[in-house]
Design an enzyme around this catalytic site. Structure first.
Site, mmCIF file in Angstrom:
data_model
loop_
_atom_site.group_PDB
_atom_site.id
_atom_site.type_symbol
_atom_site.label_atom_id
_atom_site.label_comp_id
_atom_site.label_asym_id
_atom_site.label_seq_id
_atom_site.Cartn_x
_atom_site.Cartn_y
_atom_site.Cartn_z
ATOM 1 N N ASP A 81 0.851 -1.184 0.000
ATOM 2 C CA ASP A 81 0.000 0.000 0.000
ATOM 3 C C ASP A 81 0.900 1.252 0.000
ATOM 4 O O ASP A 81 1.887 1.308 0.741
ATOM 5 C CB ASP A 81 -0.864 -0.055 1.269
ATOM 6 C CG ASP A 81 -1.912 1.028 1.346
ATOM 7 O OD1 ASP A 81 -2.379 1.490 0.287
ATOM 8 O OD2 ASP A 81 -2.286 1.390 2.493
ATOM 9 N N HIS A 82 0.559 2.240 -0.827
ATOM 10 C CA HIS A 82 1.311 3.505 -0.871
ATOM 11 C C HIS A 82 2.818 3.349 -0.969
ATOM 12 O O HIS A 82 3.565 3.932 -0.168
ATOM 13 C CB HIS A 82 0.993 4.374 0.363
ATOM 14 C CG HIS A 82 -0.412 4.889 0.362
ATOM 15 N ND1 HIS A 82 -0.852 5.861 -0.517
ATOM 16 C CD2 HIS A 82 -1.490 4.546 1.119
ATOM 17 C CE1 HIS A 82 -2.131 6.101 -0.282
ATOM 18 N NE2 HIS A 82 -2.554 5.311 0.691
ATOM 19 N N GLY A 179 -7.314 8.442 7.827
ATOM 20 C CA GLY A 179 -7.233 8.689 9.270
ATOM 21 C C GLY A 179 -8.563 8.959 9.922
ATOM 22 O O GLY A 179 -9.610 8.573 9.436
ATOM 23 N N SER A 209 -11.951 4.371 6.875
ATOM 24 C CA SER A 209 -12.415 4.593 8.252
ATOM 25 C C SER A 209 -13.242 5.865 8.352
ATOM 26 O O SER A 209 -12.835 6.905 7.826
ATOM 27 C CB SER A 209 -11.212 4.706 9.199
ATOM 28 O OG SER A 209 -10.450 3.536 9.135
ATOM 29 N N ASN A 228 -9.892 0.546 1.223
ATOM 30 C CA ASN A 228 -8.786 0.442 2.179
ATOM 31 C C ASN A 228 -9.232 0.840 3.575
ATOM 32 O O ASN A 228 -9.828 1.916 3.743
ATOM 33 C CB ASN A 228 -7.654 1.388 1.772
ATOM 34 C CG ASN A 228 -6.880 0.898 0.571
ATOM 35 O OD1 ASN A 228 -7.285 -0.027 -0.107
ATOM 36 N ND2 ASN A 228 -5.753 1.523 0.318
ATOM 37 N N VAL A 229 -8.889 0.003 4.545
ATOM 38 C CA VAL A 229 -9.242 0.323 5.936
ATOM 39 C C VAL A 229 -8.031 0.072 6.831
ATOM 40 O O VAL A 229 -7.451 -1.008 6.801
ATOM 41 C CB VAL A 229 -10.416 -0.553 6.434
ATOM 42 C CG1 VAL A 229 -10.767 -0.190 7.870
ATOM 43 C CG2 VAL A 229 -11.642 -0.415 5.536
ATOM 44 N N THR A 231 -7.336 2.679 10.080
ATOM 45 C CA THR A 231 -7.568 3.285 11.401
ATOM 46 C C THR A 231 -8.646 2.575 12.215
ATOM 47 O O THR A 231 -8.465 2.301 13.403
ATOM 48 C CB THR A 231 -7.947 4.784 11.222
ATOM 49 O OG1 THR A 231 -6.920 5.390 10.432
ATOM 50 C CG2 THR A 231 -8.029 5.508 12.542
HETATM 51 P P1 13P Z 1 -7.942 4.787 7.016
HETATM 52 O O1 13P Z 1 -6.830 4.729 8.028
HETATM 53 O O2 13P Z 1 -8.628 6.086 6.980
HETATM 54 O O3 13P Z 1 -8.869 3.642 7.166
HETATM 55 O O4 13P Z 1 -7.245 4.683 5.574
HETATM 56 C C1 13P Z 1 -6.604 3.502 5.210
HETATM 57 C C2 13P Z 1 -6.001 3.635 3.880
HETATM 58 O O5 13P Z 1 -6.526 4.266 2.984
HETATM 59 C C3 13P Z 1 -4.735 2.922 3.649
HETATM 60 O O6 13P Z 1 -4.225 3.158 2.386
#
Ligand code: 13P
Length: 280
Positions: A81-82, A179, A209, A228-229, A231
């Site tokens: 991710d990222h 976040g 989130s 994507n989740v 937080t």
């Molecule tokens: P959240 O922490 O807002 O759930 O985002 C997660 C995310 O997008 C990871 O790439």
């Protein structure tokens, strides 16, 4: 079983549901998430972001994710991710990740397209899929309440970007933030519909989130295939551990079980919300 991002997301696109991609920072976290997917008979994506490497080193997490994927009764994709550079994507691929994200959203369009194309070329050579990002997904801590329209993914640019790079999935910006939100965000579903109309590539919603149930439903019925989740999972685990400790429990071993169960419970709720239950 280990399954490709492309296979998992094209089934989701066709079936009008989304697959949860969960950032798992420990063995307990990852085991709980896979157990949830098995219980729900749903595909799942285990992911780790580059910013999380200091607390969950990729070299340590890769074998955990991969072994869980191989043992799982449901399709599991192991995704970076990222990724912030070509080099990080190559590092993840070398460790066995079967999907990587190159996040060039903060770069000018041309530069984002150029590096993404290089990552796609390298990844495709070894059978790995690539997610890219266009439009900027900000952070709830710094960007909440600001007018983010300029950061939204532009429909015309998105078509050009996908055509030029050949990416397998595209993360978009429609008012979503990473976040902890203070207020529940309102996503721009009109822009999402326009993007879906213009592109045949599966679309990805980051910052899952804090999104309202209503927005989640609109998203997954209008082209979002991966959510994507991170937080919410962390908060659910923290709450469960706090309760466990404040109730006078002292077994460390049992606490690991608490983390796994809290993750499983939360991931099951998301799988149900994303309508991927029973899809395998
Ligand atoms: P959240 O922490 O807002 O759930 O985002 C997660 C995310 O997008 C990871 O790439």
């Amino acid at each position: 079983m280990l399954e490709s991002l492309k296979t998992i997301l094209s089934a989701a696109r066709e079936g009008h549901y989304a697959v949860g991609a969960f950032n798992c920072l420990s063995v307990e976290h990852a085991r709980g998430a896979v157990r949830a997917a098995e219980e729900e008979k749903s595909p799942i994506i285990l992911q780790l972001a580059e910013v999380q490497f200091p607390c969950a080193p990729i070299e340590l997490m890769a074998p955990v994710y991969l072994e869980l994927a191989r043992q799982a009764e449901v399709p599991v994709c192991v995704h970076l991710d990222h990724g912030q550079s070509f080099e990080t994507c190559a590092r993840a691929i070398k460790l066995g990740f079967n999907s990587v994200m190159f996040d060039g959203a903060s770069l000018p369009f041309e530069e984002n397209a150029r590096v993404t194309s290089e990552v796609v070329r390298m990844a495709k050579a070894v059978g790995v899929d690539v997610e890219a990002e266009l439009g900027r997904v900000g952070d709830a801590g710094t960007d909440e309440g600001k007018d983010l329209k300029d950061a939204f993914t532009d429909v015309g640019q998105a078509g050009l970007f996908v055509e030029r790079t050949g990416c397998d999935a595209l993360a978009i910006s429609i008012g979503n933030l990473h976040g902890r939100y203070i207020a529940t965000p309102k996503l721009n579903i009109t822009r999402l519909k326009e993007l879906k109309e213009a592109l045949s590539t599966p679309l990805v919603l980051h910052g899952g989130s804090g999104t309202s149930r209503e927005d989640f439903k609109s998203c997954i019925h209008n082209g979002i295939c991966k959510v994507n989740v991170a937080t919410t999972l962390q908060l659910a685990v923290m709450d469960a551990v706090k309760e466990y400790v404040s109730s006078g429990n002292t077994s460390y071993i049992d606490m690991k079980g608490v983390i796994e169960s809290a993750t499983e419970k939360q991931v099951r709720l998301f799988i149900d919300l994303f309508e991927s239950s029973g899809k395998v």
